[in-house]
Every structure is written in structure tokens, then in C-alpha cells.
Design a protein around this motif. Structure first.
Motif, PDB file in Angstrom:
ATOM      1  N   VAL A  57       8.587  14.349  -3.747  1.00 25.44           N
ATOM      2  CA  VAL A  57       7.207  14.407  -3.248  1.00 25.44           C
ATOM      3  C   VAL A  57       6.940  15.657  -2.419  1.00 25.44           C
ATOM      4  CG1 VAL A  57       7.039  11.896  -3.251  1.00 25.44           C
ATOM      5  CG2 VAL A  57       7.691  13.090  -1.144  1.00 25.44           C
ATOM      6  N   ALA A  58       7.951  16.499  -2.216  1.00 25.85           N
ATOM      7  CA  ALA A  58       7.793  17.669  -1.343  1.00 25.85           C
ATOM      8  C   ALA A  58       6.656  18.590  -1.797  1.00 25.85           C
ATOM      9  CB  ALA A  58       9.110  18.432  -1.248  1.00 25.85           C
ATOM     10  N   ARG A  91      -1.478  -1.261  -6.783  1.00 24.69           N
ATOM     11  CA  ARG A  91      -0.042  -1.145  -6.549  1.00 24.69           C
ATOM     12  C   ARG A  91       0.389   0.317  -6.524  1.00 24.69           C
ATOM     13  NH1 ARG A  91       4.682  -4.587  -9.701  1.00 24.69           N
ATOM     14  NH2 ARG A  91       6.419  -3.893  -8.417  1.00 24.69           N
ATOM     15  N   GLY A  92      -0.202   1.118  -7.394  1.00 22.55           N
ATOM     16  CA  GLY A  92       0.099   2.543  -7.379  1.00 22.55           C
ATOM     17  C   GLY A  92      -0.318   3.190  -6.070  1.00 22.55           C
ATOM     18  N   LEU A  93      -1.441   2.745  -5.508  1.00 23.49           N
ATOM     19  CA  LEU A  93      -1.886   3.289  -4.228  1.00 23.49           C
ATOM     20  C   LEU A  93      -0.909   2.915  -3.117  1.00 23.49           C
ATOM     21  CD1 LEU A  93      -3.968   4.794  -2.559  1.00 23.49           C
ATOM     22  CD2 LEU A  93      -5.299   2.677  -2.420  1.00 23.49           C
ATOM     23  N   ASP A  94      -0.461   1.672  -3.112  1.00 24.57           N
ATOM     24  CA  ASP A  94       0.527   1.253  -2.117  1.00 24.57           C
ATOM     25  C   ASP A  94       1.799   2.095  -2.227  1.00 24.57           C
ATOM     26  OD1 ASP A  94      -1.135  -0.715  -1.104  1.00 24.57           O
ATOM     27  OD2 ASP A  94      -0.259  -2.318  -2.318  1.00 24.57           O
ATOM     28  N   PHE A 151       3.529   4.799   0.536  1.00 22.02           N
ATOM     29  CA  PHE A 151       4.928   4.701   0.949  1.00 22.02           C
ATOM     30  C   PHE A 151       5.668   6.002   0.671  1.00 22.02           C
ATOM     31  CE2 PHE A 151       9.384   3.840   0.152  1.00 22.02           C
ATOM     32  CZ  PHE A 151       9.747   3.015   1.206  1.00 22.02           C
ATOM     33  N   MET A 152       5.449   6.574  -0.503  1.00 21.22           N
ATOM     34  CA  MET A 152       6.172   7.770  -0.916  1.00 21.22           C
ATOM     35  C   MET A 152       5.835   8.977  -0.035  1.00 21.22           C
ATOM     36  SD  MET A 152       5.553   7.015  -4.973  1.00 21.22           S
ATOM     37  CE  MET A 152       6.017   8.603  -5.630  1.00 21.22           C
ATOM     38  N   GLY A 200       1.870  12.166   5.474  1.00 21.17           N
ATOM     39  CA  GLY A 200       1.283  12.439   4.173  1.00 21.17           C
ATOM     40  C   GLY A 200       0.195  11.451   3.826  1.00 21.17           C
ATOM     41  N   ARG A 201       0.406  10.186   4.191  1.00 25.83           N
ATOM     42  CA  ARG A 201      -0.615   9.167   3.928  1.00 25.83           C
ATOM     43  C   ARG A 201      -1.892   9.486   4.698  1.00 25.83           C
ATOM     44  NH1 ARG A 201      -0.047   2.556   4.581  1.00 25.83           N
ATOM     45  NH2 ARG A 201      -2.277   2.111   4.684  1.00 25.83           N
TER      46      ARG A 201
END
Length: 261
Positions: free
Chosen positions: A173-174, A194-197, A201-202, A207-208
Motif C-alpha cells: 500500500v506504500a 466490505r472492500g471499504l472496511d 484497515f490496509m 491513510g484512512r
């Protein structure tokens, strides 16, 4: 009309479903980052023995909730030599699922003329009186239960068969974090809650926080509400459908917010 120069878009679809959308966005002038927030894994042969799959060959209705359900459901049937009944009726939750079935040589009996949700499919006239009908819903391992409950209320016997699972991928994710920090990302496309969750997290807390200030392009008010409840403060645009062209149009709308800043 193209997108503003340097307009950055984050695509979060699974890699095997994202390439066409990335090309569409790039052709419109977007700078595109791909960070899959979901990875689709078929359930193993041990998890789907013949006795679990056999009802697909006896059901009055087969309802597929996604192209992934078509791909992995039909592969599972082929593995066990199971064929649908000659008179089976087939439901597709959206046009993309209908296309996947058509590519497999299967005609669809019910698909929403407009919309692409379980509620849209249930509104079709074919699902009025379901008394005496056995419906098999083919889906992922964490699908919604609304459609089954609705069809049971209409008199149907309903069973589910999960043929794949959606997992959080292990990816770097960098580059996306760096693009967020440098202000080169302006919109993010999300097609599932679910993809948004997973994306939150990632990216981690910082970043969030940065991502939640971007314009969010999604495909339903349900996902939009999930984003808002999770703290999203940027503009949200709901696309007309998950089709690449409709997502591009929604990104165009999102870019108008960018232009006015």
C-alpha cells in the motif's frame, strides 16, 4: 470531455475485474492507482463436495448474485458433472451477472431492467407467487440474507450455496499512501462495504483519515451510508451502476467538486 489534468483516481476492485475500468479512466485522462481491497478465492473441492452442489441440478430457480458467483458456481458444477434442469429458471442480480451467464450459454429468466440489487431483482414479476418453488441462491460466503428471506415470505423454499470467499489481499500500500500524502489522489472508487472496511484497515489510521477527505464514488446508497457512518467527510457520488461507463460518469461528477476547490 476529459478529466482535469492530473486528476488521480484510486480503483479498489479485485485485480481480475479492474483492468477494463482502469483503461477507461486512463483514456479519459485520469492518473490511476490500483489497490485491490478484495481478493476472490473459490471455495475448495473439500469445502464443496458433490452432495452440497447437487441441489443446483434439481432446483426450479438458480439465482446468481454476481459474476463471481457465475464463474465459480458453474466451475463447481462442472467439477462434479452436475447440470441445471432443462426447465430451470435463472435469475441474475444485475446486467454484469447476466452477461457472465450469457457467455456461459445460459439464458436468464429474470434480471432487473434498472438497478442491480437484490431488492431490484425481487421486484421482477417472475418473483411474485413463489409457492412450491425451490430456489438456490449462488453467492459468496458472506452475502446478504435479504433476498432469501423475501422469497421465503413469497412461498419459496430457499437454500444458499457459497462458492467463493472475499478476503483482504496482501498488497503493497506504500504507493497509495505516498499518493495520498502528496495530494495526487482525488477520488476513490468503492463497490462494496466490505472492500471499504478492508481499505480503511490496509491504509492505517493516517491513510484512512486522508482517504476519507477524497471524493468517494460508489454504487449504492447503502455503501454511501456505510462510508458516512465510518467517518467519510468528502463528497460522495453514487454511480448509476457498476458498469465501467457509469463509474466514469460518476468520477466526472466527483471531479466537479475538485474543480470548485
Amino acid at each position: 470531455m476529459g478529466l482535469p489534468a492530473g486528476y488521480g483516481v484510486l480503483v479498489t476492485r479485485p485485480t481480475h475485474q479492474a483492468q477494463g475500468l482502469c483503461r477507461t479512466l486512463e483514456a479519459a485522462g485520469a492518473m490511476v492507482w490500483l489497490l485491490p481491497a478484495l481478493e476472490i478465492e473459490p471455495l475448495s473441492a473439500a469445502e464443496l463436495p458433490a452432495e452440497a452442489v447437487a441441489p443446483l441440478g434439481r432446483a426450479d430457480w438458480l439465482v446468481f448474485v454476481s459474476p463471481n458467483a457465475v464463474r465459480h458456481g458453474l466451475a463447481c458444477m462442472a467439477r462434479h458433472g452436475i447440470r441445471p434442469r432443462a426447465d430451470v429458471r435463472i435469475g441474475a442480480v444485475g446486467k454484469g451477472t447476466e452477461r457472465a451467464l450469457a457467455e456461459a450459454g445460459l439464458a436468464v429468466s429474470a434480471v432487473p431492467d434498472a438497478g442491480f440489487t437484490s431488492e431490484d431483482l425481487a421486484a421482477e414479476a417472475a418473483f411474485g407467487d413463489m409457492r412450491g418453488q425451490h430456489v438456490m441462491i449462488v453467492r459468496g460466503d458472506t452475502g446478504r440474507g435479504w433476498l432469501g428471506a423475501h422469497l421465503r415470505a413469497c412461498g419459496a423454499q430457499v437454500d444458499y450455496l457459497a462458492v467463493y470467499r472475499a478476503v483482504r489481499p496482501r498488497v503493497d500500500v506504500a504507493p497509495v499512501r505516498e499518493a495520498l500524502q502528496s495530494g495526487r489522489l482525488h477520488s476513490v472508487i468503492i463497490t462494496s462495504a466490505r472492500g471499504l472496511d478492508n481499505l480503511w484497515f490496509m491504509l492505517g489510521d493516517s491513510g484512512r483519515e486522508s482517504m476519507q477527505r477524497l471524493a468517494l464514488v460508489t454504487v449504492s446508497r447503502r455503501i454511501a451510508r456505510h462510508a458516512e457512518q465510518g467517518g467519510h467527510t468528502g463528497p460522495i457520488v453514487v454511480a448509476a451502476s457498476p458498469a465501467d461507463g457509469d463509474l466514469l460518469e460518476a468520477v466526472h461528477q466527483a471531479s466537479e467538486h475538485h474543480n470548485t476547490r
